[in-house]
Design a protein around this motif. Structure first.
Motif, short mmCIF file in Angstrom:
data_model
loop_
_atom_site.label_atom_id
_atom_site.label_comp_id
_atom_site.label_asym_id
_atom_site.label_seq_id
_atom_site.Cartn_x
_atom_site.Cartn_y
_atom_site.Cartn_z
N LYS A 211 0.82 -1.21 0.00
CA LYS A 211 0.00 0.00 0.00
C LYS A 211 0.86 1.26 0.00
O LYS A 211 0.32 2.37 -0.07
CB LYS A 211 -0.92 -0.01 1.22
N ARG A 212 2.15 1.10 0.10
CA ARG A 212 3.07 2.24 0.09
C ARG A 212 4.41 1.79 -0.47
O ARG A 212 4.63 0.59 -0.68
CB ARG A 212 3.25 2.80 1.52
N PRO A 213 5.34 2.71 -0.75
CA PRO A 213 6.63 2.34 -1.33
C PRO A 213 7.41 1.34 -0.46
O PRO A 213 7.29 1.32 0.76
CB PRO A 213 7.37 3.68 -1.42
N ILE A 214 8.20 0.53 -1.13
CA ILE A 214 9.05 -0.48 -0.47
C ILE A 214 10.49 0.01 -0.52
O ILE A 214 10.92 0.61 -1.51
CB ILE A 214 8.91 -1.83 -1.20
N THR A 215 11.24 -0.24 0.53
CA THR A 215 12.67 0.10 0.56
C THR A 215 13.49 -1.14 0.28
O THR A 215 13.30 -2.18 0.91
CB THR A 215 13.07 0.67 1.93
N ILE B 28 9.74 1.15 -5.61
CA ILE B 28 10.73 0.53 -4.71
C ILE B 28 11.92 1.47 -4.64
O ILE B 28 12.58 1.76 -5.65
CB ILE B 28 11.16 -0.86 -5.22
N VAL B 29 12.17 1.97 -3.45
CA VAL B 29 13.23 2.97 -3.22
C VAL B 29 14.52 2.27 -2.83
O VAL B 29 14.54 1.43 -1.93
CB VAL B 29 12.81 3.95 -2.11
N ILE B 30 15.61 2.61 -3.51
CA ILE B 30 16.92 2.03 -3.20
C ILE B 30 17.58 2.83 -2.08
O ILE B 30 17.65 4.06 -2.13
CB ILE B 30 17.84 2.03 -4.43
N GLU B 31 18.08 2.12 -1.07
CA GLU B 31 18.82 2.76 0.03
C GLU B 31 20.19 2.10 0.14
O GLU B 31 20.30 0.93 0.48
CB GLU B 31 18.07 2.60 1.35
N ASN B 32 21.23 2.84 -0.19
CA ASN B 32 22.60 2.32 -0.10
C ASN B 32 23.11 2.48 1.32
O ASN B 32 23.18 3.59 1.84
CB ASN B 32 23.52 3.06 -1.07
N VAL B 33 23.45 1.35 1.94
CA VAL B 33 23.98 1.35 3.31
C VAL B 33 25.31 0.60 3.28
O VAL B 33 25.37 -0.62 3.45
CB VAL B 33 23.00 0.68 4.29
N ALA B 34 26.39 1.33 3.03
CA ALA B 34 27.70 0.70 2.89
C ALA B 34 28.38 0.53 4.25
O ALA B 34 28.04 1.20 5.22
CB ALA B 34 28.58 1.55 1.97
N GLY B 35 29.35 -0.38 4.29
CA GLY B 35 30.15 -0.57 5.50
C GLY B 35 30.26 -2.01 5.94
O GLY B 35 29.31 -2.79 5.83
N MET C 145 10.16 -4.67 -10.61
CA MET C 145 9.35 -5.19 -9.52
C MET C 145 8.30 -4.17 -9.09
O MET C 145 7.16 -4.51 -8.80
CB MET C 145 10.23 -5.56 -8.32
N GLY C 146 8.72 -2.91 -9.06
CA GLY C 146 7.80 -1.84 -8.69
C GLY C 146 6.62 -1.76 -9.65
O GLY C 146 5.46 -1.57 -9.23
N ILE C 147 6.90 -1.94 -10.93
CA ILE C 147 5.83 -1.93 -11.92
C ILE C 147 4.87 -3.10 -11.68
O ILE C 147 3.65 -2.94 -11.71
CB ILE C 147 6.42 -2.00 -13.34
N ALA C 148 5.45 -4.27 -11.40
CA ALA C 148 4.63 -5.47 -11.17
C ALA C 148 3.76 -5.32 -9.92
O ALA C 148 2.63 -5.81 -9.88
CB ALA C 148 5.51 -6.70 -11.06
N LEU C 149 4.30 -4.65 -8.90
CA LEU C 149 3.58 -4.50 -7.63
C LEU C 149 2.69 -3.26 -7.58
O LEU C 149 1.86 -3.12 -6.68
CB LEU C 149 4.58 -4.43 -6.47
N GLY C 150 2.90 -2.35 -8.53
CA GLY C 150 2.11 -1.13 -8.53
C GLY C 150 2.56 -0.13 -7.48
O GLY C 150 1.79 0.74 -7.07
#
Length: 325
Positions: free
Chosen positions: A31-35, A65-72, A57-62
């Motif tokens: 129901k809202r964006p996915i991370t 999908i937000v990308i979050e880079n968490v390096a380390g 995937m975002g298109i398929a789910l409607g």
């Protein structure tokens, strides 16, 4: 007796209500964006694969999908964050044999375990490459190994951090070649490659997805691909057997994971979206350009990814015993 029956009926009602509630939530998901958490800096193999798959995937789910880079810490910083996220399907992570298998040997005191995650789907197969700065005094793998043996400890190879899949490529390579090289960890594959292009380090252990373009543009020199066949995007780059080092194998995988406790119904929705995504022409073309392969139709199931994790945890427990911190 009546009291006992009432208690049993009450318990059954609670269970049924819980199942009904979970099913309803899954039906409405998302129901809202996915991370989607990427354990490395932007621009590296995992990041490129994640962004490519996430879009479809975002298109398929409607939903976006937000990308979050968490390096380390070779990916463990990101996996710690992912393991502590709400198990509602709105936080997933992309991982590989480094972040989700080797890391448990290298960092035995991690705040998460393999059981902290639920597999969603394998989304890509990758191939490891050894490349060196364009002015390195060796024109092929044979000359490189000879140079390394004549200069023990003086060659440095960059990777995406201890525990990353690129680190595993490095370890597999130096072990197969029998050389003493300094392995330099970065916060991702992209910064390591940048330093190799700028001749700040001698070379990189990287996946074809992120280093192919630099090789084709002659910004670095490719020495070998740890594959049994040549890559279409790098037809002149010899396989390990052709280069005289058949012991060097570097074929990896990337998969999606959710926190433990995520409902099977939500996992099923995410898996279906991942399957749809990797079968699109957009993903297949992008992957082909990156010398990355989409999984076969019988490799999409979460159980397949789970078997890869179990296999590689044991594999790297043996290989990396001396690296445990």
């Amino acid at each position: 007796m009546i009291s006992f029956v009432l208690k049993r009926l009450s318990a059954a009602v609670i269970v049924l209500a819980s199942i009904s509630s979970t099913a309803a939530l899954a039906q409405d998901f998302p129901k809202r964006p996915i991370t989607m958490i990427v354990p490395f800096a932007a621009g590296g193999t995992s990041d490129v694969i994640a962004r490519t798959v996430a879009e479809q995937m975002g298109i398929a789910l409607g939903q976006t999908i937000v990308i979050e880079n968490v390096a380390g810490a070779g990916g463990s910083t990101a996996l710690t964050r992912a393991s502590r996220a709400e198990p509602d399907g709105y936080t997933v992570a992309i991982g590989n044999a480094g972040t989700n298998a080797a890391t448990y040997t290298i960092y035995p005191k991690l705040p998460f375990t393999p059981e902290s995650f639920v597999p969603i789907a394998m989304v890509a197969k990758t191939f490891g490459i050894i490349a060196v700065r364009k002015d390195f005094p060796a024109k092929d793998l044979k000359e490189f190994i000879a140079y390394a043996k004549a200069n023990p400890g003086k060659i440095n190879l960059g990777h995406a951090g201890v525990g990353s899949s690129n680190y595993l490529i490095c370890k597999s390579f130096v072990t197969a070649a029998g050389i003493d090289a300094t392995l330099v960890g970065y916060r991702g594959a992209a910064p390591a490659l940048t330093d190799a292009v700028g001749s700040q380090i001698d070379g990189v252990c990287d996946a074809a997805a992120s280093v192919s373009q630099s090789i084709n543009e002659k910004l670095v020199k490719g020495l070998v691909v740890g594959s049994t066949v040549r890559l279409a995007t790098l037809p002149d780059l010899p396989t390990s057997a052709e280069a005289g080092l058949p012991e060097f194998e570097a074929q990896g995988w990337n998969g999606l994971f959710a926190p433990k406790g995520t409902s099977p119904a939500v996992i099923a929705k995410l898996n279906a979206a991942a399957r749809t995504a990797v079968e699109t022409d957009a993903v297949k073309k992008r992957f082909a350009d990156l010398s990355t392969v989409t999984p076969d139709s019988d490799e999409h199931a979460p159980e397949v990814l789970q078997k890869l994790v179990t296999r590689d945890v044991e594999k790297y427990r043996k290989m990396l015993a001396d690296d445990a911190k």
